[in-house]
Enzyme design. Structure first.
Site, PDB file in Angstrom:
ATOM      1  N   LYS A   1       0.699  -1.243   0.113  1.00 42.69           N
ATOM      2  CA  LYS A   1       0.077  -0.110  -0.014  1.00 42.69           C
ATOM      3  C   LYS A   1       0.869   1.328   0.079  1.00 42.69           C
ATOM      4  CE  LYS A   1      -4.379   0.681   0.265  1.00 42.69           C
ATOM      5  NZ  LYS A   1      -5.551  -0.387  -0.098  1.00 42.69           N
TER       6      LYS A   1
HETATM    7  N1  GLU Z   1      -7.555  -0.232  -3.110  1.00 41.08           N
HETATM    8  C1  GLU Z   1      -8.119  -1.287  -3.025  1.00 41.08           C
HETATM    9  C2  GLU Z   1      -8.079  -2.173  -2.183  1.00 41.08           C
HETATM   10  O1  GLU Z   1      -7.897  -1.658  -1.168  1.00 41.08           O
HETATM   11  C3  GLU Z   1      -7.412  -2.332  -4.449  1.00 41.08           C
HETATM   12  C4  GLU Z   1      -5.995  -1.736  -4.866  1.00 41.08           C
HETATM   13  C5  GLU Z   1      -5.563  -2.311  -6.130  1.00 41.08           C
HETATM   14  O2  GLU Z   1      -6.377  -2.690  -7.026  1.00 41.08           O
HETATM   15  O3  GLU Z   1      -4.430  -2.622  -6.322  1.00 41.08           O
HETATM   16  O4  GLU Z   1      -8.114  -3.449  -1.999  1.00 41.08           O
END
Ligand code: GLU
Length: 441
Positions: free
Chosen positions: A127
């Site tokens: 993240k």
């Molecule tokens: N932000 C999304 C999550 O928390 C997906 C991130 C992505 O597609 O890489 O799952």
């Protein structure tokens, strides 16, 4: 509009008091660790696996200057936390929000590891983000911030190494800027092979059909499974939503198409209510034009604390973490909480919901649709394919359904709640791989 500089040329970071934000980040990280430790009791994890998972593998922090429209410079702090990559390349969103902290991003990165493992998506967890209030910056400034951030991450990201996606405060435009910057950092010959460096792109720039609504769609696939198991009819069911961004608004529109009635919504501008139902699509349009739900015609404003107590069948938190604490959980008047957000429930909140018999579909299950379709986008880019929406949706449906049943089977067999079960299924999978592969050297 760009922020007014506090000194003639340079605005430093940390100009506001952020203590409480840092505390919240830490509380979220601790909440995640507590949930993880509950789940670890359910699987015979090898000691070394427990150790490896207890910290992220890499923590990348970059401080970078960006020239604002008025000629001044601002310094930004960007994070990319890579939690684990035993199952595949690191994967996870980039969050632009004024509450972003290192601890928050660490917790979110770990959740991605377990989400991908639960869904059998061959990715690890990561993240990233920047602590900014995106709304304060002009589109040109947002582009400059994104491009400089991507540039400074350099080889810490890569199409087979770490693949960013959208999250709170970022969208397909942000992803396309990231992709373009990264592609232009490669040799001309290799450029096009790097398109899958990010997912969540616009369809025109190589994104997947169905990615925009994917997280919301996944939340609803889970709610359908829950409703089938519990014998609840969704046609005529009532629901409330916290957060009306990508996840909340898409979930609301899809659930409404199944005949369910949206009666209350809360976001950073306030809480609105209509016993006869709000019109999800029109509300989405209103939010786009006005920046929030407050003042939506055909609704009455209610207290933020009253929002949670609105009697309904389904509650969808789709905003920030740690929203459902013991007090909020006590006031809930619903049958199920489907966590569109990551980490919306505190340990105490979960305890109260358990005592009160409120079902929970946990974050790593309920909101996994986003990363699943990100994976589909990555495959399409790799194979130079474009899939039809129907194909994306049916593949997503199959994956969500399988993971949901695996979670429920584990929960029933061990007589534990869905969150521990979902994490336990993920942990079991990761543990098996570590046992097979061992630790180098
Ligand atoms: N932000 C999304 C999550 O928390 C997906 C991130 C992505 O597609 O890489 O799952």
């Amino acid at each position: 509009m760009s922020k007014e500089p506090e000194s003639p040329d340079i605005v430093g970071k940390g100009s506001q008091d952020t203590t409480s934000v840092d505390d919240r980040g830490l509380q979220f990280y601790k909440t995640h660790l507590a949930q993880l430790s509950d789940a670890q009791e359910q699987v015979p994890l090898k000691d070394h696996v427990r150790l490896i998972l207890s910290e992220p593998k890499n923590e990348v922090i970059v401080n970078f200057p960006v020239r604002m429209d008025n000629g001044s410079y601002e310094l930004f702090t960007g994070y990319r936390i890579q939690h684990n990559n035993i199952l595949g390349p690191y994967k996870g969103g980039m969050r632009y929000h004024h509450d972003v902290t290192l601890d928050e991003v660490k917790a979110l990165a770990a959740l991605m590891t377990y989400k991908c493992a639960l869904l059998e998506v061959p990715f690890g967890g990561a993240k990233g983000g920047i602590r900014i209030n995106g709304r304060k910056y002009t589109p040109g400034e947002q582009e400059a911030i994104t491009r400089r951030f991507t540039h400074d991450l350099g080889n810490n990201i890569g199409p087979d190494y770490d693949i960013p996606g959208p999250d709170m405060g970022t969208n397909s435009q942000t992803m396309v800027w990231m992709m373009d910057t990264y592609m232009n950092m490669q040799g001309a010959v290799d450029k096009n092979a790097k398109r899958r460096i990010v997912t969540g792109k616009s369809i025109t720039s190589g994104g997947s059909r169905g990615r925009e609504k994917a997280t919301g769609q996944g939340v609803i696939y889970c709610i359908q499974e829950w409703a089938n198991e519990r014998g609840v009819r969704l046609d005529g069911a009532e629901f409330i939503v916290q957060g009306y961004g990508n996840v909340g608004s898409n979930a609301a529109q899809i659930l409404n198409r199944l005949g369910a009635v949206l009666t209350a919504v809360q976001d950073h501008t306030g809480s609105i209510y209509n016993a006869d139902g709000l019109y999800p699509r029109k509300l989405a349009q209103w939010v786009e034009e006005n920046g929030g739900v407050a003042g939506y015609p055909g609704s009455e404003a209610i207290d933020d604390s009253a929002f949670w107590g609105v009697s309904c069948d389904i509650c969808i938190p789709a905003a920030l973490e740690l929203q459902i604490d013991a007090e909020v959980a006590q006031s809930l008047d619903c049958k199920v909480v489907a966590e569109g957000a990551n980490g919306p429930t505190t340990v105490e909140g979960a305890e109260v919901m358990r005592e009160r018999g409120i079902d929970v579909i946990p974050d790593i299950m309920a909101n996994a649709g986003g990363v699943v379709v990100s994976y589909f986008e990555w495959i399409q880019n790799k194979r130079s394919e474009t899939w039809q929406l129907q194909e994306v949706d049916s593949r997503l449906h199959m994956k969500m359904k399988r993971a949901y049943y695996e979670m429920r089977a584990f929960a029933r067999e061990h007589d534990i709640d869905n969150r521990s079960a979902a994490l336990a299924v993920a942990l079991r999978r990761i543990n098996e791989v570590y046992v097979e592969r061992g630790v180098f050297p």
